[in-house]
Motif scaffolding. Sequence first.
Motif, short mmCIF file in Angstrom:
data_model
loop_
_atom_site.label_atom_id
_atom_site.label_comp_id
_atom_site.label_asym_id
_atom_site.label_seq_id
_atom_site.Cartn_x
_atom_site.Cartn_y
_atom_site.Cartn_z
N GLY A 1 0.81 -1.20 0.00
CA GLY A 1 0.00 0.00 0.00
C GLY A 1 0.85 1.26 0.00
N THR A 2 0.20 2.39 0.18
CA THR A 2 0.90 3.67 0.12
C THR A 2 1.44 4.06 1.49
N VAL A 3 2.40 4.97 1.49
CA VAL A 3 2.99 5.47 2.72
C VAL A 3 2.02 6.39 3.44
N GLY A 4 1.42 7.29 2.67
CA GLY A 4 0.55 8.29 3.26
C GLY A 4 -0.87 7.79 3.48
N THR A 5 -1.76 8.72 3.70
CA THR A 5 -3.16 8.42 3.95
C THR A 5 -3.98 9.30 3.01
N PRO A 6 -5.30 9.11 2.99
CA PRO A 6 -6.15 9.98 2.16
C PRO A 6 -6.11 11.45 2.55
N THR A 7 -5.33 11.78 3.61
CA THR A 7 -5.20 13.18 3.99
C THR A 7 -4.09 13.87 3.22
#
Length: 281
Positions: A118-124
């Motif tokens: 998955g990605t490092v960040g978040t939907p923020t």
Amino acid sequence: MTIKSFANLAGAIVLVAIVLAAMSIKAPRVRANDDDDESRIQIGLKIAPVQLKMEGRDRAKVGLGSYLVNAVGDCNGCHTSGSAPLGLYPYVTGNNPYFNQPETIDPTVYLAGGTPFGTVGTPTGPNGYGGPTIITRNLTPDKNGRPEGGHTLDEFKQIMRQGTDFDHIHPTCTPEQITAIMGGATPACIPTGPIVFDAAGDTYNNIPDGDLLQIMPWPTFSNMSDHDLEAIYEYLGAVPCLDNTWSTPPAGAPNELRNDCGNDAAMRAPAGQALRARKHR
């Protein structure tokens, strides 16, 4: 014998007794440590799931490294690839211990990387973008026997201790890339902030460092001793070289999972065998 002579003799006897007592206390501890190391070395050599190339390598370090990689760190648990959810499936079909079957690690994908986390960040992130999907790296050695496709021992220690990403696959996004993300683009970079990203004017302050490995638990491994890290490096150099052609590579790095195994057949896994193993999962 005079009283003085007797006293001197008695004092000497007491001193010898103290020295012997001290030696008897320390000796078992030394032997226990030695026995424990040899035990871990033996276990490591026994549980290595692939044929090791031992020529020119330190047997003790390889054995201890295998113990740390396979019995403690579970490196293959992340640095493998398959068809199960998250791409994690390290076992040969019919040999999954979770199904109460005899355990057999699939040697055709062992430590070859390719698992998406998955990605490092978040939907923020800006415009809801959390960055590219993180793909585990290929840890198998190159044709020269250097792990991770060619990293030196010093580089390996820096990776494990400081999390340095020498490959720079996911750099921190530049201001130009952030602007592109706000327009709907998804570049292979890790977004940083603070950035206004929606109509409400909300901001985020998630500031990762694209020069460091993300997801990889190097902060934990950074506490390992030089002796242990050198053992892991020695072991990784002894496993078969795998040129991972089957897993989706990291975004922006199409050749990252590839590996130059040279012409040494003993260091390569048969491509046909790897394909058959995946088809039957």
